[in-house]
Design a protein around this motif. Structure first.
Motif, PDB file in Angstrom:
ATOM      1  N   GLU A  26       0.832  -1.212   0.000  1.00 56.94           N
ATOM      2  CA  GLU A  26       0.000   0.000   0.000  1.00 56.94           C
ATOM      3  C   GLU A  26       0.860   1.253   0.000  1.00 56.94           C
ATOM      4  OE1 GLU A  26      -0.382  -2.360   2.574  1.00 56.94           O
ATOM      5  OE2 GLU A  26      -1.891  -3.463   1.439  1.00 56.94           O
ATOM      6  N   GLU A  27       1.943   1.229   0.781  1.00 57.82           N
ATOM      7  CA  GLU A  27       2.834   2.388   0.831  1.00 57.82           C
ATOM      8  C   GLU A  27       3.588   2.552  -0.489  1.00 57.82           C
ATOM      9  OE1 GLU A  27       6.424   4.265   3.568  1.00 57.82           O
ATOM     10  OE2 GLU A  27       5.589   2.300   4.081  1.00 57.82           O
ATOM     11  N   MET A  28       4.015   1.430  -1.082  1.00 55.94           N
ATOM     12  CA  MET A  28       4.686   1.504  -2.376  1.00 55.94           C
ATOM     13  C   MET A  28       3.768   2.128  -3.428  1.00 55.94           C
ATOM     14  SD  MET A  28       6.713  -2.134  -2.564  1.00 55.94           S
ATOM     15  CE  MET A  28       7.287  -1.933  -4.225  1.00 55.94           C
ATOM     16  N   GLU A  29       2.517   1.703  -3.438  1.00 59.65           N
ATOM     17  CA  GLU A  29       1.554   2.245  -4.401  1.00 59.65           C
ATOM     18  C   GLU A  29       1.308   3.728  -4.156  1.00 59.65           C
ATOM     19  OE1 GLU A  29      -1.915  -0.210  -4.102  1.00 59.65           O
ATOM     20  OE2 GLU A  29      -0.919  -1.914  -5.077  1.00 59.65           O
ATOM     21  N   SER A  30       1.192   4.112  -2.902  1.00 60.45           N
ATOM     22  CA  SER A  30       0.940   5.512  -2.561  1.00 60.45           C
ATOM     23  C   SER A  30       2.115   6.410  -2.965  1.00 60.45           C
ATOM     24  CB  SER A  30       0.678   5.631  -1.063  1.00 60.45           C
ATOM     25  OG  SER A  30       0.561   6.975  -0.690  1.00 60.45           O
ATOM     26  N   VAL A  31       3.325   6.001  -2.615  1.00 58.05           N
ATOM     27  CA  VAL A  31       4.506   6.809  -2.935  1.00 58.05           C
ATOM     28  C   VAL A  31       4.703   6.892  -4.445  1.00 58.05           C
ATOM     29  CG1 VAL A  31       7.022   6.908  -2.732  1.00 58.05           C
ATOM     30  CG2 VAL A  31       5.640   6.358  -0.736  1.00 58.05           C
ATOM     31  N   SER A  32       4.549   5.766  -5.124  1.00 60.98           N
ATOM     32  CA  SER A  32       4.723   5.737  -6.568  1.00 60.98           C
ATOM     33  C   SER A  32       3.691   6.622  -7.269  1.00 60.98           C
ATOM     34  CB  SER A  32       4.628   4.298  -7.074  1.00 60.98           C
ATOM     35  OG  SER A  32       4.881   4.233  -8.440  1.00 60.98           O
ATOM     36  N   GLY A  61       9.854  -8.545  -9.197  1.00 53.88           N
ATOM     37  CA  GLY A  61       8.494  -9.043  -9.093  1.00 53.88           C
ATOM     38  C   GLY A  61       7.841  -8.806  -7.745  1.00 53.88           C
ATOM     39  N   ARG A  62       8.381  -7.904  -6.940  1.00 50.00           N
ATOM     40  CA  ARG A  62       7.810  -7.622  -5.623  1.00 50.00           C
ATOM     41  C   ARG A  62       6.816  -6.479  -5.665  1.00 50.00           C
ATOM     42  NH1 ARG A  62      10.949  -5.445  -2.403  1.00 50.00           N
ATOM     43  NH2 ARG A  62      12.813  -5.192  -3.634  1.00 50.00           N
ATOM     44  N   ALA A  63       6.688  -5.827  -6.807  1.00 49.54           N
ATOM     45  CA  ALA A  63       5.795  -4.677  -6.918  1.00 49.54           C
ATOM     46  C   ALA A  63       4.454  -5.103  -7.511  1.00 49.54           C
ATOM     47  CB  ALA A  63       6.434  -3.611  -7.802  1.00 49.54           C
ATOM     48  N   SER A  64       3.414  -4.420  -7.096  1.00 52.56           N
ATOM     49  CA  SER A  64       2.080  -4.694  -7.628  1.00 52.56           C
ATOM     50  C   SER A  64       1.993  -4.171  -9.064  1.00 52.56           C
ATOM     51  CB  SER A  64       1.025  -4.021  -6.751  1.00 52.56           C
ATOM     52  OG  SER A  64       1.097  -2.614  -6.908  1.00 52.56           O
ATOM     53  N   PRO A  65       0.993  -4.611  -9.811  1.00 47.13           N
ATOM     54  CA  PRO A  65       0.825  -4.116 -11.184  1.00 47.13           C
ATOM     55  C   PRO A  65       0.655  -2.593 -11.239  1.00 47.13           C
ATOM     56  CG  PRO A  65      -0.544  -6.048 -10.852  1.00 47.13           C
ATOM     57  CD  PRO A  65       0.049  -5.694  -9.509  1.00 47.13           C
ATOM     58  N   LEU A  66       0.063  -2.019 -10.204  1.00 44.77           N
ATOM     59  CA  LEU A  66      -0.120  -0.569 -10.179  1.00 44.77           C
ATOM     60  C   LEU A  66       1.221   0.157 -10.057  1.00 44.77           C
ATOM     61  CD1 LEU A  66      -2.371   1.496 -10.314  1.00 44.77           C
ATOM     62  CD2 LEU A  66      -2.527   1.419  -7.829  1.00 44.77           C
ATOM     63  N   VAL A  67       2.115  -0.352  -9.214  1.00 42.08           N
ATOM     64  CA  VAL A  67       3.445   0.232  -9.079  1.00 42.08           C
ATOM     65  C   VAL A  67       4.222   0.068 -10.387  1.00 42.08           C
ATOM     66  CG1 VAL A  67       5.653   0.085  -7.862  1.00 42.08           C
ATOM     67  CG2 VAL A  67       3.521  -0.070  -6.582  1.00 42.08           C
ATOM     68  N   CYS A  68       4.076  -1.083 -11.036  1.00 41.55           N
ATOM     69  CA  CYS A  68       4.721  -1.309 -12.335  1.00 41.55           C
ATOM     70  C   CYS A  68       4.225  -0.289 -13.360  1.00 41.55           C
ATOM     71  CB  CYS A  68       4.446  -2.723 -12.841  1.00 41.55           C
ATOM     72  SG  CYS A  68       5.214  -4.014 -11.873  1.00 41.55           S
ATOM     73  N   PHE A  69       2.923  -0.041 -13.361  1.00 43.91           N
ATOM     74  CA  PHE A  69       2.340   0.939 -14.287  1.00 43.91           C
ATOM     75  C   PHE A  69       2.934   2.328 -14.053  1.00 43.91           C
ATOM     76  CE2 PHE A  69      -0.835   4.286 -14.889  1.00 43.91           C
ATOM     77  CZ  PHE A  69      -1.107   4.142 -16.245  1.00 43.91           C
ATOM     78  N   TYR A  70       2.935   2.768 -12.790  1.00 40.43           N
ATOM     79  CA  TYR A  70       3.470   4.094 -12.475  1.00 40.43           C
ATOM     80  C   TYR A  70       4.963   4.184 -12.797  1.00 40.43           C
ATOM     81  CZ  TYR A  70      -0.847   5.158  -9.934  1.00 40.43           C
ATOM     82  OH  TYR A  70      -2.151   5.396  -9.589  1.00 40.43           O
TER      83      TYR A  70
END
Length: 106
Positions: A26-32, A61-70
């Protein structure tokens, strides 16, 4: 006395720094997301920071698809913005008097 390392040890040493280790998804997605959106406010360097900050998590491969997109779109946005800036700079430098209201360098 010289310390010698094998190639594998050197790669491990170089790849050991990863700022996203232990960071919740969740934090990775928020920061990204914040860095990605911040790039649209005339801060394209933030896109580059976003890419370099999350690239190892994406590659491993530790990041969610949303983080990959950003992350991927941040790199694309930075490259496009840099290209537009460089083209503008080259065109303006070719004939500055033609593009400015005051003819300084005739």
């Amino acid at each position: 006395s010289r310390i010698e390392m094998t190639e594998e040890e050197v790669e491990t040493e170089v790849d050991s720094f990863d700022p996203t280790l232990g960071m919740p998804q969740e934090e990775m997605e928020s920061v990204s997301r914040k860095m990605f959106v911040g790039g649209f406010f005339f801060l394209p360097w933030l896109w580059l920071v976003n890419y370099f900050y999350f690239r190892k998590a994406v590659r491993r491969g530790r990041a969610s698809p949303l983080v990959c997109f950003y992350t991927h779109n941040s790199l694309i946005g930075f490259c496009c913005c840099t290209l537009v800036t460089l083209v503008w700079f080259v065109i303006y430098q070719a004939k500055p008097s033609q593009y400015s209201g005051i003819a300084i360098l005739d």
